[in-house]
Design a protein around this motif. Structure first.
Motif, PDB file in Angstrom:
ATOM      1  N   UNK A 271      -6.822  -6.941  -0.813  1.00  0.00           N
ATOM      2  CA  UNK A 271      -7.028  -7.028   0.798  1.00  0.00           C
ATOM      3  C   UNK A 271      -8.558  -6.566   1.261  1.00  0.00           C
ATOM      4  N   UNK A 272      -9.269  -5.988   0.252  1.00  0.00           N
ATOM      5  CA  UNK A 272     -10.565  -5.490   0.639  1.00  0.00           C
ATOM      6  C   UNK A 272     -10.834  -4.289   1.084  1.00  0.00           C
ATOM      7  N   UNK A 273      -9.693  -3.433   1.335  1.00  0.00           N
ATOM      8  CA  UNK A 273      -9.807  -2.194   2.275  1.00  0.00           C
ATOM      9  C   UNK A 273      -9.931  -1.056   0.984  1.00  0.00           C
TER      10      UNK A 273
ATOM     11  N   UNK B 223     -10.351   1.935   0.988  1.00  0.00           N
ATOM     12  CA  UNK B 223      -9.680   3.164   0.974  1.00  0.00           C
ATOM     13  C   UNK B 223      -8.196   3.293   0.901  1.00  0.00           C
ATOM     14  N   UNK B 224      -7.523   1.968   1.387  1.00  0.00           N
ATOM     15  CA  UNK B 224      -6.115   1.783   1.174  1.00  0.00           C
ATOM     16  C   UNK B 224      -5.865   1.668  -0.331  1.00  0.00           C
ATOM     17  N   UNK B 225      -6.641   0.900  -0.885  1.00  0.00           N
ATOM     18  CA  UNK B 225      -6.560   0.369  -2.440  1.00  0.00           C
ATOM     19  C   UNK B 225      -6.476   1.791  -3.057  1.00  0.00           C
ATOM     20  N   UNK B 226      -7.253   2.571  -2.863  1.00  0.00           N
ATOM     21  CA  UNK B 226      -7.280   3.945  -3.522  1.00  0.00           C
ATOM     22  C   UNK B 226      -6.105   4.678  -3.366  1.00  0.00           C
ATOM     23  N   UNK B 227      -5.400   4.556  -2.124  1.00  0.00           N
ATOM     24  CA  UNK B 227      -4.103   5.051  -1.894  1.00  0.00           C
ATOM     25  C   UNK B 227      -3.203   4.486  -2.657  1.00  0.00           C
ATOM     26  N   UNK B 228      -3.041   3.165  -2.750  1.00  0.00           N
ATOM     27  CA  UNK B 228      -2.096   2.504  -3.388  1.00  0.00           C
ATOM     28  C   UNK B 228      -2.017   2.808  -4.958  1.00  0.00           C
TER      29      UNK B 228
ATOM     30  N   UNK C   2      -4.927   0.777   9.270  1.00  0.00           N
ATOM     31  CA  UNK C   2      -5.288   0.244   8.187  1.00  0.00           C
ATOM     32  C   UNK C   2      -4.290  -0.345   6.972  1.00  0.00           C
ATOM     33  N   UNK C   3      -3.451   0.913   6.827  1.00  0.00           N
ATOM     34  CA  UNK C   3      -2.444   0.593   5.661  1.00  0.00           C
ATOM     35  C   UNK C   3      -1.661  -0.629   6.072  1.00  0.00           C
ATOM     36  N   UNK C   4      -1.248  -0.585   7.165  1.00  0.00           N
ATOM     37  CA  UNK C   4      -0.267  -1.780   7.480  1.00  0.00           C
ATOM     38  C   UNK C   4      -0.827  -3.150   7.621  1.00  0.00           C
ATOM     39  N   UNK C   5      -2.225  -3.131   8.370  1.00  0.00           N
ATOM     40  CA  UNK C   5      -2.884  -4.489   8.275  1.00  0.00           C
ATOM     41  C   UNK C   5      -3.272  -4.806   6.760  1.00  0.00           C
ATOM     42  N   UNK C   6      -3.525  -3.889   5.914  1.00  0.00           N
ATOM     43  CA  UNK C   6      -3.587  -4.320   4.552  1.00  0.00           C
ATOM     44  C   UNK C   6      -2.760  -4.673   3.796  1.00  0.00           C
TER      45      UNK C   6
ATOM     46  N   UNK D 194       4.662  -0.742   6.517  1.00  0.00           N
ATOM     47  CA  UNK D 194       4.413   0.548   6.922  1.00  0.00           C
ATOM     48  C   UNK D 194       4.356   1.269   5.664  1.00  0.00           C
ATOM     49  N   UNK D 195       3.949   2.827   5.850  1.00  0.00           N
ATOM     50  CA  UNK D 195       3.935   3.530   4.653  1.00  0.00           C
ATOM     51  C   UNK D 195       5.382   3.854   4.405  1.00  0.00           C
ATOM     52  N   UNK D 196       6.241   4.087   5.175  1.00  0.00           N
ATOM     53  CA  UNK D 196       7.740   4.181   4.798  1.00  0.00           C
ATOM     54  C   UNK D 196       8.101   2.879   4.114  1.00  0.00           C
ATOM     55  N   UNK D 197       7.965   1.762   4.586  1.00  0.00           N
ATOM     56  CA  UNK D 197       8.553   0.810   3.867  1.00  0.00           C
ATOM     57  C   UNK D 197       7.991   0.507   2.311  1.00  0.00           C
ATOM     58  N   UNK D 198       6.709   0.725   2.376  1.00  0.00           N
ATOM     59  CA  UNK D 198       5.890   0.496   1.052  1.00  0.00           C
ATOM     60  C   UNK D 198       6.595   1.526   0.245  1.00  0.00           C
TER      61      UNK D 198
END
Length: 325
Positions: A216-218, A220-225, A255-259, A263-267
């Motif tokens: 997705x190119x984000x 910051x979110x990729x780091x969290x994943x 940004x997490x849901x967009x990427x 949602x964080x809960x679903x993930x």
């Protein structure tokens, strides 16, 4: 249907998987033989099987194989089998689109399996409908056909005039559904037993693995994943996720849901259920122990989430998929 005989046509488009093309041909012919053997008189044919190809010089696909006597008439059903390699390109699929639309307008039911859905999608007949395809092609299908609703948890969706089936081997599910439709449930069950396959009723969610979006190119979110993957499905409190991202909480959640599309809960639920699948397949742990291993302090809550996402209880999943030494 002509004189009580239903015709099922299989479209052998370029790249179609021949194992499915020939397998469906054999299954339908076997079903017809079994039904004739056990049916009440008259015991004439009730199911006709044909295969269709677009030969050089022809204006549209033509029959190249037919169990019927005259090669005439219009199929009651046309099935688009799974394909090999990448999904059918738009320009190649459009060659079949008008013909399929015309057949559908004249009363022919259309069916697709796995990547055959990409060919069916180009007809425009799926807009506003819910369909299924192989779970690994969900995102690509959604991108190519944004007006179509996709449910890859289901292995077969039957709308009457259009049927779609999930993975490559889901041709058995679609074929048995058609046998049930035209020859009845007894013939369908006899055919399933003859081929040693499960009758319709299983779901693709039993088999699909969580495949998160990572392109997705984000950053910051990729780091969290990646941190979540390395953390082995444990301790995913929102504060910890926000800290890993280096973002403000509201910005992170947006940004997490967009990427990821979740949602964080679903993930988190999908990560934990994926880990639970692995543990249940290995065996050796009770359902409650698996719940604790993947971060649930309430085994009852774990069972509810697992059953909703997979379609089986943890106990039933372990019985069905446990790896035996």
């Amino acid at each position: 249907m002509v004189d009580g005989v239903a015709e099922i046509g299989i479209v052998d488009f370029p790249g179609a998987q021949m194992a499915a093309v020939l397998g469906m041909t054999d299954l339908f012919m076997t079903a017809e033989q079994l039904a004739r053997r056990t049916g009440e008189p008259p015991k004439g044919p009730r199911l006709r099987v044909s295969r269709w190809e677009w030969l050089s010089g022809d204006a549209s696909p033509v029959r190249v194989f037919d169990t019927g006597p005259d090669g005439e008439g219009s199929p009651d059903v046309l099935v688009l089998p799974p394909g090999l390699g990448e999904p059918v390109k738009r320009e190649d699929a459009m060659l079949y689109a008008e013909w399929l639309r015309d057949r559908h307008a004249s009363g022919t039911t259309l069916g697709s399996i796995c990547k055959g859905a990409f060919l069916l999608g180009e007809t425009g007949l799926l807009s506003g409908r819910t369909v299924t395809t192989h779970w690994t092609y969900e995102e690509e299908f959604r991108t190519r056909f944004p007006q179509v609703l996709v449910d890859v948890d289901r292995i077969l969706i039957d709308d009457g005039d259009i049927l779609t089936a999930g993975g490559v081997m889901a041709w058995t599910d679609l074929a048995l559904r058609l046998v049930d439709r035209f020859l009845g449930s007894a013939a369908m069950l006899d055919t399933a037993r003859a081929f040693l396959v499960d009758p319709p009723g299983r779901e693709q969610s039993y088999y699909s693995a969580f495949s998160p979006r990572l392109n997705h190119g984000d950053a910051s979110i990729l780091k969290v994943q990646r941190w979540m993957e390395e953390s082995n499905a444990q301790n995913f409190h929102l504060a910890a996720l926000v800290e890993q991202s280096g973002l403000e909480e509201r910005t992170f959640l947006r940004r997490f849901q967009k990427a990821t599309g979740l949602t964080t809960t679903e993930y988190v639920q999908r990560l934990r259920v994926g880990r639970a699948r692995e543990l249940l397949q290995r065996g050796g742990l009770t359902g409650d122990q698996v719940a604790w291993q993947v971060g649930y302090t309430d085994p009852g809550a774990f069972r509810k989430v697992f059953t909703r996402m997979v379609g089986l209880t943890p106990a039933d999943y372990r019985k069905r998929f446990r790896m035996h030494p």
